[in-house]
Design a protein around this motif. Structure first.
Motif, PDB file in Angstrom:
ATOM      1  N   LYS A  55       0.929  -0.917  -0.301  1.00  0.00           N
ATOM      2  CA  LYS A  55       0.217  -0.176  -0.041  1.00  0.00           C
ATOM      3  C   LYS A  55       0.757   1.372  -0.444  1.00  0.00           C
ATOM      4  N   PRO A  56       0.416   2.177  -0.969  1.00  0.00           N
ATOM      5  CA  PRO A  56       1.058   3.581  -0.825  1.00  0.00           C
ATOM      6  C   PRO A  56       1.443   4.296   0.707  1.00  0.00           C
ATOM      7  N   TYR A  57       3.130   4.294   0.905  1.00  0.00           N
ATOM      8  CA  TYR A  57       2.602   5.758   2.382  1.00  0.00           C
ATOM      9  C   TYR A  57       1.614   6.349   2.119  1.00  0.00           C
ATOM     10  N   ASP A  58       0.520   6.529   3.741  1.00  0.00           N
ATOM     11  CA  ASP A  58      -0.365   7.781   3.981  1.00  0.00           C
ATOM     12  C   ASP A  58      -0.888   8.043   5.207  1.00  0.00           C
ATOM     13  N   ALA A  59      -0.408   9.681   5.778  1.00  0.00           N
ATOM     14  CA  ALA A  59       0.269   9.847   6.780  1.00  0.00           C
ATOM     15  C   ALA A  59      -1.320   9.492   8.235  1.00  0.00           C
ATOM     16  N   ALA A  60      -2.550   9.693   7.107  1.00  0.00           N
ATOM     17  CA  ALA A  60      -3.776   9.229   7.397  1.00  0.00           C
ATOM     18  C   ALA A  60      -3.750   7.627   8.451  1.00  0.00           C
ATOM     19  N   THR A  61      -3.489   7.077   7.545  1.00  0.00           N
ATOM     20  CA  THR A  61      -3.307   5.493   8.298  1.00  0.00           C
ATOM     21  C   THR A  61      -2.380   5.461   8.932  1.00  0.00           C
ATOM     22  N   VAL A  62      -1.174   6.168   8.541  1.00  0.00           N
ATOM     23  CA  VAL A  62      -0.028   5.571   9.731  1.00  0.00           C
ATOM     24  C   VAL A  62      -0.658   6.261  10.803  1.00  0.00           C
ATOM     25  N   LYS A  63      -1.677   7.506  11.343  1.00  0.00           N
ATOM     26  CA  LYS A  63      -1.878   8.088  12.250  1.00  0.00           C
ATOM     27  C   LYS A  63      -2.863   7.179  13.617  1.00  0.00           C
ATOM     28  N   ALA A  64      -3.775   6.671  12.568  1.00  0.00           N
ATOM     29  CA  ALA A  64      -4.970   6.244  12.722  1.00  0.00           C
ATOM     30  C   ALA A  64      -4.515   5.378  13.652  1.00  0.00           C
ATOM     31  N   SER A  65      -3.088   4.300  12.745  1.00  0.00           N
ATOM     32  CA  SER A  65      -3.093   2.641  13.163  1.00  0.00           C
ATOM     33  C   SER A  65      -2.213   2.682  14.152  1.00  0.00           C
ATOM     34  N   LEU A  66      -1.303   4.076  14.642  1.00  0.00           N
ATOM     35  CA  LEU A  66      -0.756   4.411  15.552  1.00  0.00           C
ATOM     36  C   LEU A  66      -1.681   5.162  16.899  1.00  0.00           C
ATOM     37  N   SER A  67      -2.572   5.220  16.831  1.00  0.00           N
ATOM     38  CA  SER A  67      -3.249   6.199  17.790  1.00  0.00           C
ATOM     39  C   SER A  67      -4.500   4.374  17.914  1.00  0.00           C
ATOM     40  N   ALA A  68      -4.550   4.157  17.172  1.00  0.00           N
ATOM     41  CA  ALA A  68      -5.530   2.777  17.710  1.00  0.00           C
ATOM     42  C   ALA A  68      -5.061   1.551  18.472  1.00  0.00           C
ATOM     43  N   ILE A  69      -3.603   1.816  18.651  1.00  0.00           N
ATOM     44  CA  ILE A  69      -2.234   0.586  18.960  1.00  0.00           C
ATOM     45  C   ILE A  69      -2.068   0.922  20.488  1.00  0.00           C
ATOM     46  N   SER A  70      -1.768   3.297  20.479  1.00  0.00           N
ATOM     47  CA  SER A  70      -1.302   3.360  21.507  1.00  0.00           C
ATOM     48  C   SER A  70      -2.620   3.077  22.508  1.00  0.00           C
ATOM     49  N   GLU A  71      -4.123   3.491  22.033  1.00  0.00           N
ATOM     50  CA  GLU A  71      -4.876   3.669  23.290  1.00  0.00           C
ATOM     51  C   GLU A  71      -5.203   2.114  23.862  1.00  0.00           C
ATOM     52  N   SER A  72      -5.043   1.248  22.125  1.00  0.00           N
ATOM     53  CA  SER A  72      -5.570  -0.121  22.761  1.00  0.00           C
ATOM     54  C   SER A  72      -4.407  -0.413  23.768  1.00  0.00           C
ATOM     55  N   ALA A  73      -3.076  -0.573  23.732  1.00  0.00           N
ATOM     56  CA  ALA A  73      -2.687  -0.961  24.722  1.00  0.00           C
ATOM     57  C   ALA A  73      -2.560  -0.022  26.738  1.00  0.00           C
ATOM     58  N   MET A 121       6.287  10.736  14.286  1.00  0.00           N
ATOM     59  CA  MET A 121       5.883  10.841  13.085  1.00  0.00           C
ATOM     60  C   MET A 121       6.692  10.041  12.116  1.00  0.00           C
ATOM     61  N   PRO A 122       6.725   8.913  11.789  1.00  0.00           N
ATOM     62  CA  PRO A 122       7.390   8.691   9.974  1.00  0.00           C
ATOM     63  C   PRO A 122       6.683   9.161   9.039  1.00  0.00           C
ATOM     64  N   ALA A 123       8.074   9.379   8.059  1.00  0.00           N
ATOM     65  CA  ALA A 123       7.386  10.279   6.849  1.00  0.00           C
ATOM     66  C   ALA A 123       7.397   9.906   6.064  1.00  0.00           C
ATOM     67  N   ASP A 124       8.068   8.237   6.012  1.00  0.00           N
ATOM     68  CA  ASP A 124       7.895   7.351   5.110  1.00  0.00           C
ATOM     69  C   ASP A 124       7.751   6.269   5.225  1.00  0.00           C
ATOM     70  N   GLN A 125       7.707   4.789   3.998  1.00  0.00           N
ATOM     71  CA  GLN A 125       8.033   4.014   4.124  1.00  0.00           C
ATOM     72  C   GLN A 125       8.867   3.499   5.352  1.00  0.00           C
ATOM     73  N   ALA A 126      10.139   3.632   5.434  1.00  0.00           N
ATOM     74  CA  ALA A 126      11.330   3.348   6.440  1.00  0.00           C
ATOM     75  C   ALA A 126      10.475   4.046   6.974  1.00  0.00           C
ATOM     76  N   GLY A 127      10.890   4.994   7.096  1.00  0.00           N
ATOM     77  CA  GLY A 127      10.387   5.021   8.666  1.00  0.00           C
ATOM     78  C   GLY A 127       9.061   4.511   9.074  1.00  0.00           C
ATOM     79  N   VAL A 128       8.320   4.323   8.839  1.00  0.00           N
ATOM     80  CA  VAL A 128       7.038   2.928   9.027  1.00  0.00           C
ATOM     81  C   VAL A 128       7.736   1.566   9.727  1.00  0.00           C
TER      82      VAL A 128
END
Lengths: 150, 304
Positions: A55-73, A121-128
């Motif tokens: 999937k292409p890098y998408d800041a919104a997806t990255v942000k939502a995923s990290l937030s979900a992990i944080s809240e769930s944890a 905030m990871p800014a690209d594929q490598a950061g993710v």
């Protein structure tokens, strides 16, 4: 005739019981915590698709995923009250209740690691990909001691 | 690791039982013929490191608290508690006195493939030489030379604390007579090089069967249940079936399996757990081609 009614009533009862059983199961801590972990897993999957380039890098997806992990944890360790050691196909290890403080600290580490990654905030594929490496170590470190396949 | 240990040590039950079963037909420790270790040429250290990670020596021989580079210090000292007593894993670092720095290639090779210690004694099969017996002389030579490049440690492990009759090494001859073999665990139809490489890695250095295959009452593998999983002998949880017959792994593609071994994540992003965590961390050091080979082999074994 009569027996048919009895059977129908019995079936209705069974169905009713089934539905009632399911309704209450949804609130059980075992089920809630499994749901939280599924969410964590799903979020990690979304990040992994980006890291692998499927999937292409998408800041919104990255942000939502990290937030979900944080809240769930953060919510996760609250779902281990006494009495929830077994049942509902839990794969929680008895060691959790013997070392609750350490267990909570591991959940907190996953939460704070996700927060720290969010902050920068990871800014690209490598950061993710790097983020996954960091979070993945938290997953296996906890599962090593506190998760038991049954 | 405690769980791992009990699992692997299940073989030890056999010490007593097998000894009796074969009428105390105690067999002498058997070394390899000396020429087995001759003419191997210059060692390939990079390959030695691969064998080291595939073999998972770290899981047992590193200090339990070690991380990062310290994982390569083979100081021993880990206490492995089992129902038969406690094993204290020995130092196999290149230290001349505390470790195996003074051992010849033949001594090392006989320990790895025949379970014979440096005084000619039987070693306990909790050291998984029942699998390592399949290692080629070349891989043994490369591993031997690689281990010599690791930092020495002067740590002296305590002697094992085993109860009678498990403390009698001599009775291990019976177990070996029954179970020690370097024959393939399964006959495969495929002559594919990739599958063969996978078979070597899984049945040999990877010693995957030591955990994933259920044992009989004497501590030997149940031959018709190769990699079929089963309850953890310690009574906690279970070890999954990893043959094509498994509801889970059976539905994974080769790539899914290779990816699990590399990353620790299942296709639905569950994370590896239990005693598999150390195995995954070690095996992830292998090149992708080797992980693919393991996956291809797991797809080729009989479904259980």
């Amino acid at each position: 005739m009569k027996s048919k009614v009895v059977i129908a009533a019995a079936i209705a009862l069974c169905l009713g019981a089934g539905v009632a059983g399911m309704a209450s199961a949804a609130g059980e801590p075992q089920v809630v915590r499994q749901g939280l972990m599924k969410k964590v897993g799903g979020s990690l999957g979304a990040l992994s698709a980006i890291a692998k380039g499927t999937k292409p890098y998408d800041a919104a997806t990255v942000k939502a995923s990290l937030s979900a992990i944080s809240e769930s944890a953060k919510a996760f360790p609250e779902q281990f009250p006494a009495g929830s050691e077994t049942g509902f196909e839990t794969s929680a290890a008895p060691a959790i209740w013997q070392n609750m403080a350490d267990f909570k600290a591991r959940a907190a580490k996953l939460g704070s690691d996700a927060d720290a990654i969010l902050a920068s905030m990871p800014a690209d594929q490598a950061g993710v990909a790097q983020a996954i490496e960091k979070l993945g170590a938290d997953c296996s470190a906890c599962h090593q001691t506190y998760r038991l396949k049954r | 690791m405690a769980r791992t240990w009990t699992k692997l040590a299940a073989g030890v039950v056999a010490i007593a039982v097998a000894g009796v079963a074969v009428g105390i037909a105690v067999t002498k420790p058997q070394r390899q013929p000396a020429d087995h270790w001759a003419n191997l040429g210059a060692p390939d250290l990079a390959n030695g490191e691969k064998v080291f990670w595939a073999g998972g020596c770290v899981s047992c021989h590193a200090d339990p608290s070690a991380e990062g580079d310290a994982l390569k210090i083979m100081s021993g000292g880990r206490a492995l508690k089992t129902p038969f007593g406690t094993f204290h894993v020995p130092n196999i670092s290149p230290d001349k006195h505390a470790g195996i720095g003074g051992w010849t290639l033949a001594q090392f090779g006989d320990a790895m493939t025949r379970g014979v210690g440096d005084d000619g004694e039987h070693l306990y099969p909790s050291f998984p030489y029942g699998s390592y017996a399949r290692l080629t002389p070349k891989d043994i030579n490369d591993l031997y030379s690689y281990l010599k490049t690791l930092p020495p440690s002067s740590n002296v492990a305590l002697p094992h604390e085993l109860s009678f009759p498990f403390n009698m090494r001599i009775a291990l001859g019976g177990w070996k007579m029954l179970y020690l073999t370097d024959a393939p665990r399964v006959q495969l139809g495929s002559a594919d090089e990739k599958v063969k490489r996978g078979q070597y890695l899984v049945e040999g250095p990877g010693h995957c069967g030591e955990c994933h295959t259920p044992r009989d009452a004497l501590g030997g593998f149940q031959k018709d249940k190769w990699l079929a999983g089963g309850p953890d002998p310690e009574g906690k949880g279970s070890i999954p079936n990893i043959t094509p017959g498994s509801k889970k792994v059976g539905s994974w593609s080769e790539d899914d399996i290779a990816n699990y071994l590399e990353s620790g994540f299942t296709p639905d992003f569950d994370s590896v757990g239990g005693s598999m965590v150390d195995v995954q961390k070690n095996i992830a050091h292998l090149p992708k081609g080797d992980l693919q080979a393991i996956a291809a082999y797991l797809k080729s074994v009989p479904a259980r």
